[in-house]
Scaffold this active site. Structure first.
Site, PDB file in Angstrom:
ATOM      1  N   ASN A  74       6.676   3.123   1.793  1.00 40.19           N
ATOM      2  CA  ASN A  74       6.266   4.194   0.882  1.00 40.19           C
ATOM      3  C   ASN A  74       5.546   5.315   1.623  1.00 40.19           C
ATOM      4  O   ASN A  74       5.760   6.492   1.331  1.00 40.19           O
ATOM      5  CB  ASN A  74       5.391   3.634  -0.249  1.00 40.19           C
ATOM      6  CG  ASN A  74       6.228   2.933  -1.293  1.00 40.19           C
ATOM      7  OD1 ASN A  74       6.863   3.570  -2.124  1.00 40.19           O
ATOM      8  ND2 ASN A  74       6.282   1.608  -1.219  1.00 40.19           N
ATOM      9  N   LEU A 103      -4.384  -3.478   0.419  1.00 40.77           N
ATOM     10  CA  LEU A 103      -4.730  -4.634  -0.415  1.00 40.77           C
ATOM     11  C   LEU A 103      -6.225  -4.888  -0.615  1.00 40.77           C
ATOM     12  O   LEU A 103      -6.603  -5.796  -1.335  1.00 40.77           O
ATOM     13  CB  LEU A 103      -4.063  -5.893   0.163  1.00 40.77           C
ATOM     14  CG  LEU A 103      -2.545  -5.767   0.372  1.00 40.77           C
ATOM     15  CD1 LEU A 103      -1.968  -7.059   0.925  1.00 40.77           C
ATOM     16  CD2 LEU A 103      -1.841  -5.373  -0.922  1.00 40.77           C
ATOM     17  N   GLY A 150       4.792  -0.027   5.267  1.00 36.94           N
ATOM     18  CA  GLY A 150       4.612   1.414   5.078  1.00 36.94           C
ATOM     19  C   GLY A 150       5.875   2.162   4.705  1.00 36.94           C
ATOM     20  O   GLY A 150       5.996   3.349   4.993  1.00 36.94           O
ATOM     21  N   HIS A 185       1.439   0.183  -7.709  1.00 35.94           N
ATOM     22  CA  HIS A 185       1.490  -1.254  -7.996  1.00 35.94           C
ATOM     23  C   HIS A 185       2.908  -1.651  -8.399  1.00 35.94           C
ATOM     24  O   HIS A 185       3.540  -0.949  -9.199  1.00 35.94           O
ATOM     25  CB  HIS A 185       0.505  -1.596  -9.120  1.00 35.94           C
ATOM     26  CG  HIS A 185       0.384  -3.069  -9.345  1.00 35.94           C
ATOM     27  ND1 HIS A 185      -0.377  -3.880  -8.521  1.00 35.94           N
ATOM     28  CD2 HIS A 185       0.970  -3.877 -10.248  1.00 35.94           C
ATOM     29  CE1 HIS A 185      -0.256  -5.137  -8.932  1.00 35.94           C
ATOM     30  NE2 HIS A 185       0.553  -5.169  -9.974  1.00 35.94           N
ATOM     31  N   LEU A 211     -10.077  -4.134  -1.984  1.00 32.67           N
ATOM     32  CA  LEU A 211     -10.750  -3.437  -3.079  1.00 32.67           C
ATOM     33  C   LEU A 211     -11.525  -2.242  -2.500  1.00 32.67           C
ATOM     34  O   LEU A 211     -12.212  -2.376  -1.486  1.00 32.67           O
ATOM     35  CB  LEU A 211     -11.714  -4.414  -3.770  1.00 32.67           C
ATOM     36  CG  LEU A 211     -12.282  -3.985  -5.106  1.00 32.67           C
ATOM     37  CD1 LEU A 211     -11.181  -3.864  -6.153  1.00 32.67           C
ATOM     38  CD2 LEU A 211     -13.336  -4.974  -5.570  1.00 32.67           C
ATOM     39  N   ASP A 249      -6.502  -2.705  -9.970  1.00 32.73           N
ATOM     40  CA  ASP A 249      -5.384  -2.342 -10.848  1.00 32.73           C
ATOM     41  C   ASP A 249      -5.774  -1.965 -12.274  1.00 32.73           C
ATOM     42  O   ASP A 249      -4.980  -2.132 -13.197  1.00 32.73           O
ATOM     43  CB  ASP A 249      -4.352  -3.502 -10.912  1.00 32.73           C
ATOM     44  CG  ASP A 249      -3.893  -3.910  -9.527  1.00 32.73           C
ATOM     45  OD1 ASP A 249      -3.726  -3.025  -8.682  1.00 32.73           O
ATOM     46  OD2 ASP A 249      -3.713  -5.125  -9.293  1.00 32.73           O
ATOM     47  N   ASN A 287      -3.255   4.567  -6.553  1.00 30.56           N
ATOM     48  CA  ASN A 287      -2.632   3.350  -6.012  1.00 30.56           C
ATOM     49  C   ASN A 287      -1.244   3.149  -6.616  1.00 30.56           C
ATOM     50  O   ASN A 287      -0.981   3.555  -7.748  1.00 30.56           O
ATOM     51  CB  ASN A 287      -3.514   2.141  -6.352  1.00 30.56           C
ATOM     52  CG  ASN A 287      -2.933   0.838  -5.844  1.00 30.56           C
ATOM     53  OD1 ASN A 287      -2.522   0.724  -4.688  1.00 30.56           O
ATOM     54  ND2 ASN A 287      -2.873  -0.169  -6.713  1.00 30.56           N
ATOM     55  N   GLU A 326       9.946   2.958  -6.465  1.00 29.72           N
ATOM     56  CA  GLU A 326       8.754   3.446  -5.750  1.00 29.72           C
ATOM     57  C   GLU A 326       9.114   4.618  -4.853  1.00 29.72           C
ATOM     58  O   GLU A 326       8.460   5.670  -4.868  1.00 29.72           O
ATOM     59  CB  GLU A 326       8.158   2.314  -4.900  1.00 29.72           C
ATOM     60  CG  GLU A 326       7.587   1.186  -5.732  1.00 29.72           C
ATOM     61  CD  GLU A 326       6.918   0.092  -4.917  1.00 29.72           C
ATOM     62  OE1 GLU A 326       6.105  -0.636  -5.495  1.00 29.72           O
ATOM     63  OE2 GLU A 326       7.208  -0.052  -3.710  1.00 29.72           O
TER      64      GLU A 326
END
Ligand code: GAR
EC number: 2.1.2.2
Length: 192
Positions: A15, A86, A13, A105, A88, A146, A103, A175
């Site tokens: 970010n 992670l 975490g 990536h 879907l 993605d 999201n 990021e």
């Protein structure tokens, strides 16, 4: 009224931390909830440090109930941010929050995306392909891993001799630098 952000994260975490820091004193937006599928995730500690509530959920709750949608709707969440999450995202959640889920990536999509492409797996693939650059992508989430519309990309150069740790570090720097800012400008564009 401030815009309300919910963050999904499965791990450390870092970010999520940067986003919570960024909006802590903002008059525009606030982080109202951290959600995770992982009871051991360090992001839970980070949420506690910011006195932001968290919710741990199971695969059953996420995929087979409307519990999370109800929780997010009750909290009047405007934007859902996936920061190292992670799983879907299921169709019912996408439908409940159209164009409101983004999201992060750790590569330059459309390359190095898709199922199983997360964290170090991505950086390893980039290294093995002897790419001369990599970067980060922030994109809207749709029903495929993605593949949603790209909102932002930043890139860095891979120098000869850069190893996995170095690539990971360079990506993380980007990021941390860009994700909160991109979220802020997206929120400004969103109608209330
Ligand atoms: C980030 O590097 C993010 O790009 C990546 O997980 C990391 C989470 O780090 N996401 C993916 O790989 C999604 N496919 P953090 O927990 O320290 O924020």
């Amino acid at each position: 009224m401030k815009k309300r952000i919910a963050i999904f994260a499965s791990g450390s975490g870092s970010n999520a931390q940067k986003i919570m820091e960024h909006f802590k004193r903002s008059s525009e937006a606030e982080v109202v909830l951290i959600l995770t599928n992982n009871p051991q995730a360090y992001v839970l500690q980070r949420a506690d440090n910011f006195e932001i509530p968290s919710h741990i959920f199971s695969r059953h709750e996420f995929y087979e109930t409307d519990g999370i949608i109800r929780l997010l709707k009750n909290l009047q969440v405007d934007l859902i941010v996936l920061a190292g999450f992670l799983w879907l995202v299921p169709a019912n959640l996408l439908k409940a929050f159209p164009n409101k889920i983004i999201n992060l990536h750790p590569a330059l999509l459309p390359k190095y995306g898709g199922k199983g492409m997360y964290g170090d797996h991505v950086h390893k693939a980039v290294l093995e392909a002897k790419e001369e650059e990599s970067g980060i992508t922030i994109h809207f989430v749709n029903e495929k891993f993605d593949e949603g519309e790209i909102l932002h990309q930043s890139r860095f150069k891979i120098e000869p001799g850069d190893n996995l740790e170095m690539i990971k570090f360079k990506g993380q720097q980007l990021e941390h630098q860009h994700f909160p800012r991109v979220i802020e400008s997206l929120l400004k564009k969103m109608k209330s």
